[in-house]
Design a protein around this motif. Structure first.
Motif, short mmCIF file in Angstrom:
data_model
loop_
_atom_site.label_atom_id
_atom_site.label_comp_id
_atom_site.label_asym_id
_atom_site.label_seq_id
_atom_site.Cartn_x
_atom_site.Cartn_y
_atom_site.Cartn_z
N VAL A 41 0.87 -1.18 0.00
CA VAL A 41 0.00 0.00 0.00
C VAL A 41 0.91 1.22 0.00
O VAL A 41 1.90 1.27 0.74
CB VAL A 41 -0.92 0.05 1.24
CG1 VAL A 41 -1.63 1.39 1.35
CG2 VAL A 41 -1.96 -1.06 1.20
N SER A 42 0.57 2.20 -0.82
CA SER A 42 1.23 3.50 -0.79
C SER A 42 0.20 4.51 -0.32
O SER A 42 -0.89 4.60 -0.88
CB SER A 42 1.73 3.87 -2.19
OG SER A 42 2.28 5.16 -2.19
N CYS A 43 0.53 5.24 0.74
CA CYS A 43 -0.40 6.22 1.29
C CYS A 43 0.40 7.25 2.09
O CYS A 43 1.55 7.02 2.42
CB CYS A 43 -1.44 5.56 2.18
SG CYS A 43 -0.75 4.64 3.57
N HIS A 44 -0.22 8.38 2.41
CA HIS A 44 0.45 9.41 3.21
C HIS A 44 -0.53 9.93 4.25
O HIS A 44 -1.52 10.59 3.90
CB HIS A 44 0.95 10.54 2.33
CG HIS A 44 1.71 11.58 3.08
ND1 HIS A 44 2.98 11.35 3.57
CD2 HIS A 44 1.38 12.82 3.46
CE1 HIS A 44 3.40 12.43 4.21
NE2 HIS A 44 2.44 13.33 4.16
N GLN A 45 -0.27 9.60 5.50
CA GLN A 45 -1.08 10.04 6.63
C GLN A 45 -2.56 9.70 6.45
O GLN A 45 -3.44 10.41 6.91
CB GLN A 45 -0.88 11.54 6.88
CG GLN A 45 0.54 11.88 7.24
CD GLN A 45 0.79 13.36 7.43
OE1 GLN A 45 -0.13 14.15 7.55
NE2 GLN A 45 2.06 13.73 7.45
N LEU A 50 -5.15 0.66 3.76
CA LEU A 50 -4.59 -0.48 4.48
C LEU A 50 -5.61 -1.08 5.43
O LEU A 50 -5.66 -2.29 5.61
CB LEU A 50 -3.26 -0.14 5.16
CG LEU A 50 -3.23 0.77 6.34
CD1 LEU A 50 -2.98 -0.03 7.61
CD2 LEU A 50 -2.07 1.73 6.16
N ARG A 51 -6.45 -0.26 6.02
CA ARG A 51 -7.50 -0.76 6.90
C ARG A 51 -8.44 -1.70 6.13
O ARG A 51 -8.78 -2.79 6.60
CB ARG A 51 -8.28 0.42 7.50
CG ARG A 51 -9.37 0.00 8.47
CD ARG A 51 -10.13 1.19 8.98
NE ARG A 51 -10.80 1.82 7.85
CZ ARG A 51 -11.56 2.89 7.94
NH1 ARG A 51 -11.72 3.50 9.08
NH2 ARG A 51 -12.16 3.38 6.87
N GLU A 52 -8.82 -1.30 4.92
CA GLU A 52 -9.70 -2.14 4.10
C GLU A 52 -9.00 -3.42 3.66
O GLU A 52 -9.60 -4.50 3.68
CB GLU A 52 -10.21 -1.35 2.88
CG GLU A 52 -11.18 -0.25 3.22
CD GLU A 52 -12.37 -0.72 4.03
OE1 GLU A 52 -12.98 -1.76 3.67
OE2 GLU A 52 -12.69 -0.07 5.05
N SER A 122 -5.89 10.20 8.66
CA SER A 122 -7.18 10.34 7.98
C SER A 122 -7.58 8.98 7.42
O SER A 122 -6.78 8.05 7.36
CB SER A 122 -7.10 11.40 6.89
OG SER A 122 -6.19 11.03 5.89
N LYS A 123 -8.82 8.86 6.98
CA LYS A 123 -9.35 7.59 6.51
C LYS A 123 -10.08 7.76 5.18
O LYS A 123 -11.10 7.15 4.92
CB LYS A 123 -10.28 7.00 7.56
CG LYS A 123 -9.53 6.85 8.88
CD LYS A 123 -10.24 6.08 9.92
CE LYS A 123 -9.52 5.99 11.22
NZ LYS A 123 -8.11 6.18 11.27
N ASP A 124 -9.51 8.60 4.32
CA ASP A 124 -10.14 8.89 3.04
C ASP A 124 -9.91 7.81 1.99
O ASP A 124 -10.62 7.76 0.99
CB ASP A 124 -9.62 10.23 2.48
CG ASP A 124 -9.96 11.39 3.40
OD1 ASP A 124 -11.03 11.35 4.05
OD2 ASP A 124 -9.15 12.34 3.47
N GLY A 125 -8.90 6.96 2.20
CA GLY A 125 -8.61 5.91 1.23
C GLY A 125 -7.72 6.38 0.10
O GLY A 125 -7.66 5.75 -0.95
N ALA A 126 -7.01 7.49 0.31
CA ALA A 126 -6.10 8.00 -0.71
C ALA A 126 -4.87 7.09 -0.81
O ALA A 126 -4.38 6.60 0.20
CB ALA A 126 -5.67 9.43 -0.38
N GLY A 127 -4.38 6.87 -2.03
CA GLY A 127 -3.19 6.05 -2.22
C GLY A 127 -3.43 4.97 -3.25
O GLY A 127 -4.34 5.07 -4.07
N ALA A 128 -2.60 3.92 -3.19
CA ALA A 128 -2.68 2.83 -4.17
C ALA A 128 -2.31 1.51 -3.51
O ALA A 128 -1.53 1.48 -2.55
CB ALA A 128 -1.76 3.10 -5.35
#
Length: 160
Positions: A41-45, A50-52, A122-128
């Protein structure tokens, strides 16, 4: 499940075929040694993706999370890590922070991260998901075989 291997021995055995991550992680889970096939998973803050992902069967995989090295917010806490345990993931390697570290220490999973911060992400689901991610001088590809212990994190290409 805790494993019996040594990353130092793997380096001796595989030489340059083994990729060694230079990032200096702290141990947070109960298992200090773990191995498995890589998912990424690639994400920032933002820990939404990753939760999903950790809510689905992990089949003994290790989730490698490129959080950009940010220590500003925690990408994983006790609830997300417990979900990983419940769904059969064997480990988490986070290029970012965790929270609830006393609880994480008792969970039957391997967890490596840069440090801790009590602040939620945050929990917006931004990333890949399942893209190559890089830190510590190596690129983690989905399907790589990851080995982690007290000495570090190493990678081999997928078998076959």
């Amino acid at each position: 499940m805790s494993e019996s291997f040594s990353t130092a021995d793997l380096v001796d055995e595989h030489g340059t075929a083994l990729r060694v991550c230079d990032t200096q992680f702290h141990q947070f889970g109960k298992y200090r040694a773990f191995s498995g096939s890589v998912r990424t998973v690639s994400c920032h803050q933002d820990n939404g993706l990753l939760r999903e992902l950790l809510r689905i069967p992990g089949d003994g995989c290790v989730l490698v999370v490129d959080g950009g090295g940010s220590l500003h917010t925690a990408l994983t806490g006790d609830l997300i890590a417990q979900s990983a345990v419940d769904n059969g993931w064997c480990g988490l390697v986070l290029h970012g922070a965790v929270r609830d570290s006393p609880v994480l220490a008792g969970l039957p999973i391997g967890i490596k991260a840069l440090g801790t911060n009590p602040r939620k992400s945050s929990k917006d689901g931004a990333g890949a998901v399942d893209i190559p991610v890089g830190f510590g001088g190596v690129t983690f590809h989905p399907g790589d075989q990851l080995y982690a212990d007290d000495d570090g994190v190493v990678l081999l290409p997928p078998a076959g």
